[in-house]
Design an enzyme around this catalytic site. Sequence first.
Site: not given
Ligand SMILES: Cc1cc2nc3c(=O)[nH]c(=O)nc-3n(C[C@H](O)[C@H](O)[C@H](O)COP(=O)(O)O)c2cc1C
Length: 694
Positions: A35, A175, A178, A271
């Site tokens: 997001c 989905y 989370h 996450d």
């Molecule tokens: C700013 C932000 C917004 C996120 N929004 C979502 C979302 O809308 N849906 C979702 O499944 N995960 C969301 N996530 C989780 C990410 O998809 C991801 O699983 C998590 O950040 C770990 O990955 P990374 O280390 O590459 O950031 C979000 C993460 C971040 C940083």
Amino acid sequence: MGLAVTRDPRFDILFEPVRIGPLVAKNRFYQVPHCNGMGYARPRAHAAMRGVKAEGGWAVVSTEEVEIHPSSDISPYIEGRLWDDRDIPALALMTEAIHKYGALAAIELVHAGMSASNLYSREASIAPSHIANPASYAPAQARSMTKADIRSYRRWHRAAALRARRAGFNIVYVYAGHSLSLAMHFLQSRHNHRSDEYGGSLVNRARLLRELIEDTKEAVGADCAVAVRFAVDELRGTDGISADSEGREVIAMLAELPDLWDVNVSDWSNDSKTSRFAAEGYQEEFVRFVKQLTTKPVVGVGRFTSPDAMVSQIRRGVLDMIGAARPSIADPFLPKKIENGDIDDIRECIGCNVCVTGDHTMTPIRCTQNPTMGEEWRKGWHPEVIPPRTGEDSFLVIGAGPSGLECARLLGRRGYTVHLAEAGEQPGGRVTRESRLPGLAAWARVRDYRLNQLNKMQNVEILRGSRVTADEVVEFGATRVVIATGSHWRRDGIGRANCRPIRGFDTKRTVFTPDDLMDGAPVVGPVAVFDDDHYYLGAVLAEKLRLTGLRVTLVTPADRVSAWTVNTLEQHTIQKRLLELGVEVFVNRNIVEFSRSEILLECTYTGRQTAIQAAAVVTATSRLPNDEVALSLDAMPEAVDAARIVSIASIGDCHAPSTIAAAVYAGYRYAREFDRPPGDEVAFQRELTDIRAP
Ligand SMILES: Cc1cc2nc3c(=O)[nH]c(=O)nc-3n(C[C@H](O)[C@H](O)[C@H](O)COP(=O)(O)O)c2cc1C
Ligand code: SF4
């Protein structure tokens, strides 16, 4: 970036195509859902941001959570919305922007169930059983779904999938991640207390997830791939889904049903762990079993910024595709840079989660490392492309902290002659100092990326050990002066809770500022850290002091430690860490006086006072700009005119102390906007509601 393709053959594997159901992704780089505070409210800005990711080489670019029905309204948060056909054109803007660069567009369809506030739609929230949302204190409950509700929900999901295809999406998500979706709430035995065929055994609790996958495949599976995002571990032991029991069983049960598994851990704070609490690749131990149970491609995440770590994930059979949210935010061109052999141009994510704060504050996303994030449409900024210089100006930038470094980098890239004067020997300002504190080593990436870029430029010179005075500035001969001299912490206790100095906070011998500690001042215990700043630093300093064996107390007027870090998903972990280290915590307490061995605390509710023992205080309340040079120059306009200096500007913390992200943004903004044509006063484009539309 280099022009010729000089990819290191070690990384070839990252550029192999991957079949996902009826489609082929052109490489293994997968931007997972995230997001961004733009969503349905700012569709042009949203589309432009995703388009830049596609341009940067990601084979798959996903939306954020997209609400599928009014009963899944997660107001006040601004996510995607696909309630009915009228939402299609806004999302189609995004798919067009993605397809332009040959990437696949993915949509994460979400019904948040009990996690949907429905504050806008005023629907009752729905759940597997009657339950109050554990993540909210709102005086409302979700009601248990009847069989008819379940049938309706499946219909809404199917209709949303069909609309998604019409909007141009190639991959449609189911989905279950989370703890933010109905499909996951049904899986969780703590939330699912049903006694019908949707409750009880895991087979029954997984029935809804299975049906959603089957429905989606039946609806759009001929030409769209169907992905499942599933949290294989909730990190709450036997009370939740875990990788060694139900997480594994769900994957085994549904292994071949979706076209792709996107697996991670839950909840969101687990996450998207910050670098303070987890290293790159931290999810591997939970997700590595998945590929052994399915032949379908597996995507996983873990703040991947190192191409070697990515290759290792593929070669060792952990993942098929490298999922990334934050690394793609910090550097939308990460895949292209690896492809072109420009590894040292990668702007590595520092794991600070400032990007997450946009969601919590319902404002467009921003990033510490990438100041163009969220500005692609409204300011027309691009992470890699910048206009060349427009004149013959030469620049003196004073201060090589995050703001000064970014300003010099961009001015240099534009082709200007820049002198960057740094008072100390080591550039980096606050990021250099703070990166030496426990858990903050990755902060140094802000400095290292920029220094590395500056070192390649012939037209930028860094003058180390150069503390310049106002007189030296006018003699220097630059036509424009940029002051980026940072800020320092106050010693007198003035901050949010105290508008006047705290009694006894005037002695340097026993009252220390964060700057004193970072300069290595010797502190004796017992010591009290007064945190009226409420971001990370107070707790980090308490941790540092405790690790040296001192007795440490943290006092804060807020109702919890590091209160603002709720927005970076860290608050719980920070407070847990301090408590586990044995730091004594006093919340809702102000300090009214410090005498030689005692601190007088006052309850912020009752005013009742108590005393605690302390030989020293560390005070993190607020900062003052280092504005001596700026004020001196302001007082000598004739000398400035005589020196033909066209402009003097203060940027970053010496203008108004704030976050590192704000400092980097200020540096970029100055270098990008100082030569805007006169009369160009519009700060940025806005997406205004068309009041002519019905
Ligand atoms: C700013 C932000 C917004 C996120 N929004 C979502 C979302 O809308 N849906 C979702 O499944 N995960 C969301 N996530 C989780 C990410 O998809 C991801 O699983 C998590 O950040 C770990 O990955 P990374 O280390 O590459 O950031 C979000 C993460 C971040 C940083
Ligand atoms: S804000 Fe911080 S965590 Fe988020 S992408 Fe940028 S550098 Fe990474």
